[in-house]
Design a protein around this motif. Structure first.
Motif, PDB file in Angstrom:
ATOM      1  N   ASN A 145       2.456   5.280 -10.695  1.00  0.00           N
ATOM      2  CA  ASN A 145       3.376   6.297 -11.709  1.00  0.00           C
ATOM      3  C   ASN A 145       4.595   6.903 -10.742  1.00  0.00           C
ATOM      4  N   PRO A 146       5.569   5.694 -10.628  1.00  0.00           N
ATOM      5  CA  PRO A 146       6.858   6.293  -9.812  1.00  0.00           C
ATOM      6  C   PRO A 146       7.477   7.351 -10.686  1.00  0.00           C
ATOM      7  N   PRO A 147       8.245   8.124  -9.730  1.00  0.00           N
ATOM      8  CA  PRO A 147       9.101   9.292 -10.821  1.00  0.00           C
ATOM      9  C   PRO A 147       9.980   8.601 -11.378  1.00  0.00           C
ATOM     10  N   LYS A 148      10.433   8.977 -12.795  1.00  0.00           N
ATOM     11  CA  LYS A 148      11.380   8.359 -13.434  1.00  0.00           C
ATOM     12  C   LYS A 148      12.952   8.900 -12.930  1.00  0.00           C
ATOM     13  N   ILE A 149      12.740   9.816 -12.292  1.00  0.00           N
ATOM     14  CA  ILE A 149      14.477  10.353 -11.909  1.00  0.00           C
ATOM     15  C   ILE A 149      14.136  10.686 -10.307  1.00  0.00           C
ATOM     16  N   ARG A 150      15.201  10.140  -9.550  1.00  0.00           N
ATOM     17  CA  ARG A 150      15.252  10.250  -8.163  1.00  0.00           C
ATOM     18  C   ARG A 150      16.451  11.052  -7.664  1.00  0.00           C
ATOM     19  N   THR A 151      15.998  12.016  -6.676  1.00  0.00           N
ATOM     20  CA  THR A 151      17.112  12.808  -6.111  1.00  0.00           C
ATOM     21  C   THR A 151      17.816  11.929  -5.030  1.00  0.00           C
ATOM     22  N   ASP A 169       3.150  12.156  -0.804  1.00  0.00           N
ATOM     23  CA  ASP A 169       3.011  11.835  -2.218  1.00  0.00           C
ATOM     24  C   ASP A 169       3.408  13.041  -3.067  1.00  0.00           C
ATOM     25  N   GLN A 170       3.507  14.108  -2.431  1.00  0.00           N
ATOM     26  CA  GLN A 170       3.937  15.390  -3.278  1.00  0.00           C
ATOM     27  C   GLN A 170       5.244  15.141  -3.277  1.00  0.00           C
ATOM     28  N   LEU A 171       5.984  14.694  -2.294  1.00  0.00           N
ATOM     29  CA  LEU A 171       7.532  14.618  -2.294  1.00  0.00           C
ATOM     30  C   LEU A 171       8.122  13.788  -3.093  1.00  0.00           C
ATOM     31  N   ASN A 172       7.214  12.592  -3.048  1.00  0.00           N
ATOM     32  CA  ASN A 172       7.628  11.295  -3.633  1.00  0.00           C
ATOM     33  C   ASN A 172       7.430  11.482  -5.263  1.00  0.00           C
ATOM     34  N   LYS A 173       6.458  12.177  -5.738  1.00  0.00           N
ATOM     35  CA  LYS A 173       6.193  12.586  -6.883  1.00  0.00           C
ATOM     36  C   LYS A 173       7.499  13.362  -7.562  1.00  0.00           C
ATOM     37  N   GLY A 175      10.413  13.151  -6.810  1.00  0.00           N
ATOM     38  CA  GLY A 175      11.714  12.245  -6.737  1.00  0.00           C
ATOM     39  C   GLY A 175      12.610  12.138  -5.508  1.00  0.00           C
ATOM     40  N   HIS A 176      11.959  12.751  -4.579  1.00  0.00           N
ATOM     41  CA  HIS A 176      12.727  12.630  -3.250  1.00  0.00           C
ATOM     42  C   HIS A 176      12.228  11.296  -2.552  1.00  0.00           C
ATOM     43  N   ASN A 177      13.111  10.744  -1.607  1.00  0.00           N
ATOM     44  CA  ASN A 177      13.031   9.290  -1.019  1.00  0.00           C
ATOM     45  C   ASN A 177      12.189   9.401   0.241  1.00  0.00           C
ATOM     46  N   VAL A 178      11.231   9.183   0.245  1.00  0.00           N
ATOM     47  CA  VAL A 178      10.066   9.558   1.496  1.00  0.00           C
ATOM     48  C   VAL A 178      10.009   8.199   2.246  1.00  0.00           C
TER      49      VAL A 178
END
Length: 489
Positions: A145-151, A169-173, A175-178
């Protein structure tokens, strides 16, 4: 709540275990789940107390009790009782990123604080948790379930143990690039190489890593930041850095003859064992083989127990576990009342297996090593032990209590003294006198701008569940640092 009278109608039933003499023939997990119908009854035993201590995560009398993640235990127990494991899953994942890990290796602080345990048996919270997540995977609800919007923010996480994975996991959810950097050839840190396969099957760890990759987390393996890769490269290429390298500096023993051959730290013993198992099913011989050997283990904790189970599976001739503290009582004492974590005698799987194979508990209490005896080639052949009492803050030898124990392999499982210092030095972060990374109270930010720390590297040696909590809390602080606000829970 579950069934209002469930705790009166149903007795506690835990997952079944394979018999010790059978399970020691391999390194497979040895617990089998009970039926769905019986699991519903176990969920029904939860009373949804007015004050659910199970999710409190409090420190009482110097020990944690209740879940540090504040899991919504009564809520998902109710869903289990009502036959809605997928609704239960949605509640479970709100607070715990990796129930498949904690459901296997956590000592169940939640159950220690369960109100049913005041006068009877606590709810099977840990087994219920494992049932929920495994049912989710089995029925296809645990999908990428990848985030729909990325920062546009980039975050580097150094270390892929439970705290690093939770933060990632938290930061990826969000929308950040981890990007996660791992020094070993497989991701997972402690979960992969510090815990034996029979306790946590590595397919379970790899399953989660693959899911995280599919959701957008990048893993870079075989890269030891601070050694192979310069810290300044990381700082230049990322908007924030989280150090999650664990407390990997083992505590040694101070005994005459310590330079003998055949002495190993538990972390190395367990790591080599698991790597050889995964690489070649032990055919490469790149592990410490205890077959036919007399093994002595210094340390009576969980890691020492893991070493007992590992040594037995390789066919050791004997195994002895030395514990410097006195034997705990079998029942709670007057100064260790509920809901404190019970300081009582626990017979873990390794000790169960030793009892089944050798006829006695391998642990010897109030005992330490005074001298290591070597043969002419400098290899250990025996240890001289001595009993001790704890007096005025230090251990004092008991006169005339020395014994000599045959020993071909000595494993030191005496805990850890903080993190190895080359990574903190590379990033220029300050350390505490206990060799942990220094931060302000209730903060994860170091003295170096945009560098944070979490997990055992930050709080000291602890449990997987605390590492996950640290990773989640650190991620929240990093998110606020990057975005000037956070909506993480």
């Amino acid at each position: 709540m579950g069934k209002p009278t469930g705790f009166l109608e149903y007795r506690r039933i835990v997952n079944t275990s394979e018999e010790p003499c059978e399970r020691i023939k391999n390194f497979n997990e040895f617990h089998d789940p009970i039926s769905d119908e019986e699991r519903q009854k176990q969920g029904a035993r939860c009373m949804n107390c007015g004050v659910p201590f199970c999710q409190s995560g409090m420190i009482l009398n110097g020990m944690a009790t209740g879940c540090p993640l504040h899991n919504l235990i009564p809520e998902w127990n109710d869903e289990v009782y009502r036959g809605n494991p997928h609704h239960a899953l949605s509640r479970l994942l709100k607070t715990n990123n990796f129930p498949e890990f904690t459901g296997r290796v956590c000592p169940a602080l939640c159950e220690a604080a369960c109100t049913c345990g005041m006068d009877g048996d606590p709810v099977t919270v840990k087994d219920n948790e494992l049932y929920i997540i495994e049912k989710g995977f089995e029925d296809g609800y645990m999908k990428p379930n990848p985030p729909k919007i990325r920062t546009d923010k980039k975050i580097a996480i150094i270390g892929s143990g439970p705290s690093g994975l939770a933060a990632a996991d938290q930061l990826n959810k969000r929308g950040h690039n981890v990007t996660v950097f791992e020094k070993n050839d497989r991701a997972g840190g402690l979960l992969m190489y510090g815990i034996p396969n029979m306790k946590l099957d590595k397919k379970i760890v790899e399953r989660r890593i693959q899911l995280m990759k599919q959701e957008g987390v990048t893993f870079i393996l075989n890269t030891d930041v601070g050694a192979d890769k310069k810290a300044k490269e990381i700082l230049a290429g990322f908007d924030a850095v989280i150090l999650c390298c664990g407390a990997s500096k083992p505590r040694d023993i101070d005994a005459a003859g310590r330079d003998a051959k055949g002495i190993y730290f538990a972390v190395d013993f367990l790591t080599e064992n698991t790597k050889s198992l995964l690489d070649s099913n032990f055919s490469d011989k790149q592990y410490v083989d205890t077959k036919g050997k007399s093994v002595v283990i210094v340390g009576g904790g969980d890691t020492g127990n893991d070493c007992v189970g590992t040594a037995i599976r390789h066919g050791c001739k004997s195994v002895t576990q030395l514990e410097i503290m006195p034997e705990p009582p079998k029942e709670r004492t007057s100064n260790n009342q509920w809901p404190q974590f019970p300081r009582t005698l626990k017979v873990d799987y390794g000790q169960e297996e030793a009892i089944a194979k050798f006829g006695h508990d391998p642990r010897i209490y109030k005992t330490t090593i005074k001298e290591i005896i070597s043969d002419k080639k400098g290899h250990i052949k025996a240890v001289k032990t001595v009993m001790v009492n704890f007096v005025d803050g230090k251990f004092v030898e008991i006169p005339n209590s020395e014994k000599v124990i045959e020993c071909d392999i000595l494993i030191v499982a005496a805990g850890f003294l903080g993190t190895k210092d080359y990574v903190p030095k590379a990033f220029g972060v300050e350390m505490t006198p206990r060799s942990n990374i220094k931060t302000a109270q209730d903060s994860y930010a170091t003295n170096v701008k945009k560098v944070f720390a979490a997990g055992d590297m930050h709080r000291g040696q602890s449990l997987v569940v605390w590492a996950i909590e640290e990773g989640r809390s650190c991620a929240k602080e990093v998110d606020k640092f990057l975005m000037q606000y956070t909506n993480m829970i």
